[in-house]
Scaffold this active site. Structure first.
Site, mmCIF file in Angstrom:
data_model
loop_
_atom_site.group_PDB
_atom_site.id
_atom_site.type_symbol
_atom_site.label_atom_id
_atom_site.label_comp_id
_atom_site.label_asym_id
_atom_site.label_seq_id
_atom_site.Cartn_x
_atom_site.Cartn_y
_atom_site.Cartn_z
ATOM 1 N N ARG A 177 0.801 -1.238 0.000
ATOM 2 C CA ARG A 177 0.000 0.000 0.000
ATOM 3 C C ARG A 177 0.827 1.278 0.000
ATOM 4 O O ARG A 177 0.334 2.326 -0.405
ATOM 5 C CB ARG A 177 -0.921 -0.005 1.216
ATOM 6 N N GLN B 19 -1.271 3.105 -5.051
ATOM 7 C CA GLN B 19 -2.287 3.770 -4.244
ATOM 8 C C GLN B 19 -3.683 3.799 -4.877
ATOM 9 O O GLN B 19 -4.685 3.703 -4.177
ATOM 10 C CB GLN B 19 -1.802 5.145 -3.801
ATOM 11 N N ASP C 298 -5.689 0.715 -3.820
ATOM 12 C CA ASP C 298 -5.735 0.387 -2.387
ATOM 13 C C ASP C 298 -7.173 0.240 -1.878
ATOM 14 O O ASP C 298 -7.769 1.167 -1.322
ATOM 15 C CB ASP C 298 -4.976 1.471 -1.598
ATOM 16 N N SER D 92 -7.857 0.660 1.964
ATOM 17 C CA SER D 92 -8.058 2.049 2.392
ATOM 18 C C SER D 92 -9.425 2.570 1.958
ATOM 19 O O SER D 92 -10.111 3.232 2.732
ATOM 20 C CB SER D 92 -6.974 2.966 1.821
ATOM 21 N N TYR E 213 2.353 -0.979 10.203
ATOM 22 C CA TYR E 213 1.163 -1.444 10.918
ATOM 23 C C TYR E 213 1.491 -1.596 12.399
ATOM 24 O O TYR E 213 2.650 -1.565 12.800
ATOM 25 C CB TYR E 213 0.721 -2.815 10.387
HETATM 26 P P1 NAD Z 1 -5.347 -1.432 10.268
HETATM 27 O O1 NAD Z 1 -6.720 -1.524 9.649
HETATM 28 O O2 NAD Z 1 -4.456 -2.613 10.206
HETATM 29 O O3 NAD Z 1 -5.531 -1.037 11.809
HETATM 30 C C1 NAD Z 1 -6.307 0.064 12.215
HETATM 31 C C2 NAD Z 1 -5.598 0.772 13.338
HETATM 32 O O4 NAD Z 1 -5.627 -0.018 14.535
HETATM 33 C C3 NAD Z 1 -4.125 1.056 13.084
HETATM 34 O O5 NAD Z 1 -3.899 2.449 13.126
HETATM 35 C C4 NAD Z 1 -3.405 0.307 14.202
HETATM 36 O O6 NAD Z 1 -2.240 0.984 14.637
HETATM 37 C C5 NAD Z 1 -4.469 0.284 15.266
HETATM 38 N N1 NAD Z 1 -4.270 -0.722 16.327
HETATM 39 C C6 NAD Z 1 -3.901 -2.013 16.227
HETATM 40 N N2 NAD Z 1 -3.809 -2.585 17.448
HETATM 41 C C7 NAD Z 1 -4.157 -1.627 18.349
HETATM 42 C C8 NAD Z 1 -4.267 -1.615 19.760
HETATM 43 N N3 NAD Z 1 -4.004 -2.692 20.504
HETATM 44 N N4 NAD Z 1 -4.626 -0.463 20.346
HETATM 45 C C9 NAD Z 1 -4.898 0.645 19.614
HETATM 46 N N5 NAD Z 1 -4.818 0.695 18.277
HETATM 47 C C10 NAD Z 1 -4.446 -0.435 17.643
HETATM 48 O O7 NAD Z 1 -4.533 -0.204 9.718
HETATM 49 P P2 NAD Z 1 -4.807 0.753 8.481
HETATM 50 O O8 NAD Z 1 -5.860 1.716 8.856
HETATM 51 O O9 NAD Z 1 -5.057 -0.070 7.278
HETATM 52 O O10 NAD Z 1 -3.430 1.524 8.330
HETATM 53 C C11 NAD Z 1 -2.295 1.248 9.096
HETATM 54 C C12 NAD Z 1 -1.162 2.160 8.736
HETATM 55 O O11 NAD Z 1 -0.846 2.110 7.360
HETATM 56 C C13 NAD Z 1 -1.422 3.612 9.010
HETATM 57 O O12 NAD Z 1 -0.211 4.170 9.399
HETATM 58 C C14 NAD Z 1 -1.811 4.163 7.695
HETATM 59 O O13 NAD Z 1 -1.633 5.557 7.606
HETATM 60 C C15 NAD Z 1 -0.828 3.411 6.834
HETATM 61 N N6 NAD Z 1 -1.269 3.432 5.451
HETATM 62 C C16 NAD Z 1 -0.461 4.012 4.548
HETATM 63 C C17 NAD Z 1 -0.860 4.070 3.231
HETATM 64 C C18 NAD Z 1 -0.001 4.723 2.222
HETATM 65 O O14 NAD Z 1 1.140 5.040 2.501
HETATM 66 N N7 NAD Z 1 -0.503 4.937 1.037
HETATM 67 C C19 NAD Z 1 -2.047 3.525 2.836
HETATM 68 C C20 NAD Z 1 -2.845 2.915 3.785
HETATM 69 C C21 NAD Z 1 -2.445 2.874 5.110
#
Ligand code: NAD
Length: 388
Positions: free
Chosen positions: A123, A129, A132, A135, A230
């Site tokens: 991602r 992107q 994705d 997202s 993550y």
């Molecule tokens: P996800 O769906 O895997 O998890 C959702 C959230 O739950 C995350 O922020 C994670 O840190 C949090 N989490 C997990 N265990 C936890 C706990 N015990 N207590 C509290 N919070 C907890 O994650 P996501 O939303 O798909 O994205 C994760 C990361 O990837 C983020 O930093 C996001 O910005 C990044 N991301 C980057 C891109 C990109 O660069 N284009 C795209 C998508 C996501």
């Protein structure tokens, strides 16, 4: 110019209650210019607001339900289709959750089916992107989570000063500030709530504050950033300390939206039964992590609403993208058509496993489970999704 085309078929999703459709009329033209011919089984887009006539108008062919899959080179899906309908040599593309069902992936491999899953997309790669889907669907879920909470919450969200008196703004807590959590924060802020949020990744703090919410610091748990940006899974003691400290914060909030996920694992439990019991009557919990394996909230049931004896509503919000099916499908169809355009050249499908995007999404190929993280789970007695 080649006259070859790849025949991609869309049929109605099979998961109970699923309203989304994998490809929409909007992307038919784009698929055509990539050398893809789209065949839609009648009624496939109906529940998402896309009638057969719109697909036909856009240049797709519409065939009788059940008659397309057999002729498909590629089956475009949202969730896992019925395996019985697939035959050797076919490709199935969707959000197949291979890490949660490695044995099913093995069965697909044994049938000679090529499984391609958008869950595995790298991602952070800029050129990935547009594809994705995790997202795009998390954005939909985060937005809808707030609307669902308001349906069950019997008070205003904003501060309102009227001739009939003043109502205090609702206090909303968002646990997990990834893509869904940030969208929930933005939506609750737009409705005028006071919003606080927490995540185990310290990088989330800045993003939370930039949306006008307060960041909640916990003293009992340190940073827990894992691979690929993550979160990592917490150990049992850390998780218990986190639940205990969160309980005090949860009790003073009116609405709690939980979005925590750790890839390939069951969702971590952040809200204990005791924390639910300590909430005020009328409070609402929306658990985006609700699943058959358990959710972020003790007592949440996927796709159901539970009322506790203490007057707290727990929404098992496993189906939010499906409940905003038109927007979710439109975004998903753009993601999927971008991936298909990447995989199809001159009207032929090329699965170049040396390409980073292709290697990330191809789960089964030539009769084998080739996705390393999925293959590593096969035959493991103590599977990560079984561990809290
Ligand atoms: P996800 O769906 O895997 O998890 C959702 C959230 O739950 C995350 O922020 C994670 O840190 C949090 N989490 C997990 N265990 C936890 C706990 N015990 N207590 C509290 N919070 C907890 O994650 P996501 O939303 O798909 O994205 C994760 C990361 O990837 C983020 O930093 C996001 O910005 C990044 N991301 C980057 C891109 C990109 O660069 N284009 C795209 C998508 C996501």
């Amino acid at each position: 110019m080649s006259s070859l085309t790849v025949r991609v078929v869309v049929s109605k999703e099979v998961a109970p209650g699923e309203r989304r459709v994998a490809l929409t009329p909007e992307v038919v033209g784009r698929l055509g210019s990539s050398g893809i011919e789209l065949v839609v089984e009648a009624g496939a887009g109906e529940a998402a607001g896309f009638p057969d006539a719109d697909y036909e108008k856009a240049g797709a062919s519409v065939v009788a339900p059940g008659s397309g899959i057999g002729r498909a080179e590629v089956l475009a899906a949202v969730g896992l289709p019925e395996l019985g309908g697939l035959r050797s040599g076919q490709v199935v593309v969707g959000l197949l959750q291979p890490l949660l069902r490695p044995e099913t992936m093995q069965e697909l491999a044994a049938r000679g089916v090529v499984a391609v899953s958008l869950d595995g997309l790298p991602r952070t790669l800029p050129r990935a992107q547009a594809m994705d889907a995790l997202s795009s669907q998390a954005n939909v879920a985060g937005y809808k989570a707030v609307l669902v909470a308001t349906e069950h919450f019997a008070r205003y969200l904003p501060l309102l000063i009227t001739a009939a008196g003043t109502s205090k703004p609702a206090e909303v807590l968002v646990l997990g500030a990834g893509v869904a959590g940030l969208q929930a924060i933005g939506t609750a802020r737009r409705l005028g709530a006071v919003v606080r949020a927490y995540d185990v990744r310290p990088a989330a703090a800045e993003e939370v504050r930039s949306l006008g919410a307060q960041y909640l610091e916990l003293t009992s748990v340190g940073p827990a950033t894992g691979e690929g940006g993550y979160a990592r899974a917490l150990g049992a003691e850390e998780a218990a300390a986190q639940r205990a400290e969160l309980a005090g914060h949860i009790a003073r909030h009116d609405i709690v939206i939980t979005t925590a996920q750790v890839p390939g694992r069951r969702p971590p439990e952040l809200v204990s039964a005791e924390a639910v019991a300590a909430m005020k009557p009328g409070a609402v919990l929306v658990d985006l992590g609700a699943s058959e394996l358990g959710g972020n909230v003790a007592g949440s049931v996927p796709a159901q609403v539970v009322r506790t004896p203490g007057g707290v509503t727990i929404v098992g919000a496993s189906d939010l993208p499906s409940r905003l099916a038109t927007s979710a499908s439109s975004a998903y169809a753009r993601n999927l058509s971008a991936l298909l355009a990447h995989l199809v050249t001159d009207g032929e499908l090329h699965l170049d496993l040396d390409d980073e995007i292709t290697a990330g999404v191809v789960v089964t190929h030539a009769g084998e489970v080739v996705h390393p993280a999925t293959a590593a789970l096969l035959g493991q007695p103590d599977r990560p999704e079984d561990t809290p």
